[in-house]
Write a protein that holds these residues in place. Structure first.
Motif, PDB file in Angstrom:
ATOM      1  N   ARG A 177      -2.385  25.077  77.239  1.00  0.00           N
ATOM      2  CA  ARG A 177      -3.570  24.563  77.927  1.00  0.00           C
ATOM      3  C   ARG A 177      -3.180  23.520  78.971  1.00  0.00           C
ATOM      4  O   ARG A 177      -3.714  23.520  80.085  1.00  0.00           O
ATOM      5  CB  ARG A 177      -4.543  23.958  76.903  1.00  0.00           C
ATOM      6  N   ALA A 181      -2.852  23.865  83.568  1.00  0.00           N
ATOM      7  CA  ALA A 181      -3.264  22.984  84.662  1.00  0.00           C
ATOM      8  C   ALA A 181      -2.160  22.866  85.700  1.00  0.00           C
ATOM      9  O   ALA A 181      -2.413  22.921  86.917  1.00  0.00           O
ATOM     10  CB  ALA A 181      -3.625  21.609  84.110  1.00  0.00           C
ATOM     11  N   ASP A 262      -7.911  19.959  75.590  1.00  0.00           N
ATOM     12  CA  ASP A 262      -8.710  20.606  76.627  1.00  0.00           C
ATOM     13  C   ASP A 262      -9.302  19.571  77.576  1.00  0.00           C
ATOM     14  O   ASP A 262      -9.273  19.748  78.803  1.00  0.00           O
ATOM     15  CB  ASP A 262      -9.822  21.428  75.965  1.00  0.00           C
ATOM     16  N   GLN A 266      -8.325  19.140  81.598  1.00  0.00           N
ATOM     17  CA  GLN A 266      -9.343  19.194  82.645  1.00  0.00           C
ATOM     18  C   GLN A 266      -9.306  17.938  83.514  1.00  0.00           C
ATOM     19  O   GLN A 266      -9.394  18.017  84.753  1.00  0.00           O
ATOM     20  CB  GLN A 266     -10.722  19.365  82.013  1.00  0.00           C
ATOM     21  N   GLU A 269      -6.131  17.967  85.791  1.00  0.00           N
ATOM     22  CA  GLU A 269      -6.257  18.869  86.935  1.00  0.00           C
ATOM     23  C   GLU A 269      -7.245  18.323  87.957  1.00  0.00           C
ATOM     24  O   GLU A 269      -6.990  18.370  89.173  1.00  0.00           O
ATOM     25  CB  GLU A 269      -6.691  20.249  86.444  1.00  0.00           C
TER      26      GLU A 269
END
Length: 319
Positions: A177, A181, A262, A266, A269
């Motif tokens: 995960r 990114a 997660d 996020q 990124e």
């Protein structure tokens, strides 16, 4: 200055108490209960009460000096258990993210490589099913003119996401995960996160820095919860109720860890996409608009480390 140091000391004491001592005291209580009751009388609260009453009447517990020594010993043992859980949590975090799995010992490296290959095969099959569903929906839309049912398409998309957001390169979902990114940023903008991130962190405004720090702390807490699960698991050999407790801690840790990963990915990124141009401005680069591959290549070249040049051969040596 004295007020600042006092507030800092109070904050550190609160964190020491909440992160180490209180969970450690709960662990010591569980370990003591396991030692006293054992498997045969695992739920005999009367036996436990009688033993605690007997200890409370002992000379050590009835004198002031004995009580001070006892409290100090309990606090020290609780803090030691908390530090052990934190250490195990760090090990769990590094293993779950698996950023350096290529450098693991050969047996673990071979196992991780096999897991990556299996995950990659499953991911490729899931992507193929998703693409087939997209083609089916497109043909249905062209034939009937009405929007097809989105449920099968969403199910195929979620099946792919459950394996990895991008092509798997690590043996775990959490590792992939965060890796996803970096893959997206390199593919879309030619940005190398490992090269850009130190400079980007120094230029980030306070709000995104606070959000990323909070996500990282949540990640550490979730990993530490897994460390507590590892500490509770051996107590099952003496007291079976420790087994369900360890399992519940492990499941909670897994859920929180994946959620924190997660969120962290996020935010990572988003921060790079939104603020890479701020780094370029600090470096004096003339760029307008969002990041693009040209800017990414320029930042990588400017911020990347260059290998040292080999020494010139045949030169005069110094005395």
């Amino acid at each position: 200055m004295n007020g600042f140091l006092s507030a800092l000391g109070q904050k550190l004491a609160e964190r020491w108490l909440s992160l180490l001592v209180l969970p450690g005291a709960l662990f010591l209580t569980t370990a003591t209960t396991a030692r006293v009751l054992g498997q045969a009388h695992a739920l005999d609260l009367g036996c436990l009460t009688d033993r605690i009453t007997h200890w409370a009447r002992s000379p050590v517990a009835t004198t002031v000096g004995g009580q001070v020594v006892l409290i100090g010993a309990v606090l020290s043992a609780a803090a030691a258990a908390g530090l052990a859980a934190q250490g195990l949590g760090t090990l769990i975090q590094r293993t779950a993210l698996a950023a350096d799995w290529h450098a693991w010992p050969p047996p673990l490296q071979r196992w991780a490589g096999a897991v990556v290959r299996r995950r990659r095969t499953r991911w490729t099959a899931a992507v193929h099913r998703y693409q087939q569903q997209l083609s089916t929906d497109a043909r249905s839309l062209a034939r009937t003119g009405s929007r097809p049912d989105p449920v099968p398409r969403r199910a195929a998309h979620l099946a792919r996401q459950r394996i990895a957001a991008e092509e798997p390169a690590r043996p775990t979902w959490s590792g992939d995960r965060i890796h996803a990114a970096a893959v997206r940023l390199e593919r879309d903008h030619h940005l190398d996160v490992a090269v850009l991130w130190p400079s980007l962190w120094l230029t980030l405004p306070e709000t995104p820095r606070a959000e990323i720090t909070a996500a990282e702390q949540a990640l550490n807490r979730a990993a530490a919860l897994g460390g507590w699960a590892l500490l509770y698991a051996p107590l099952t050999a003496w007291w079976w109720p420790a087994g369900p407790l360890a399992a519940s801690l492990a499941l909670t840790s897994r859920y929180r860890f994946r959620s924190a990963v997660d969120a962290y990915a996020q935010l990572l990124e988003a921060a790079v996409r939104l603020h890479a141009t701020d780094v370029a401005a600090q470096l004096g680069m003339d760029h307008s608009g969002p990041p693009d591959p040209v800017l990414g290549d320029a930042l990588n070249h400017c911020l990347g480390f260059r290998a040292p040049s080999p020494p010139a051969s045949g030169g005069a040596s110094s005395d």
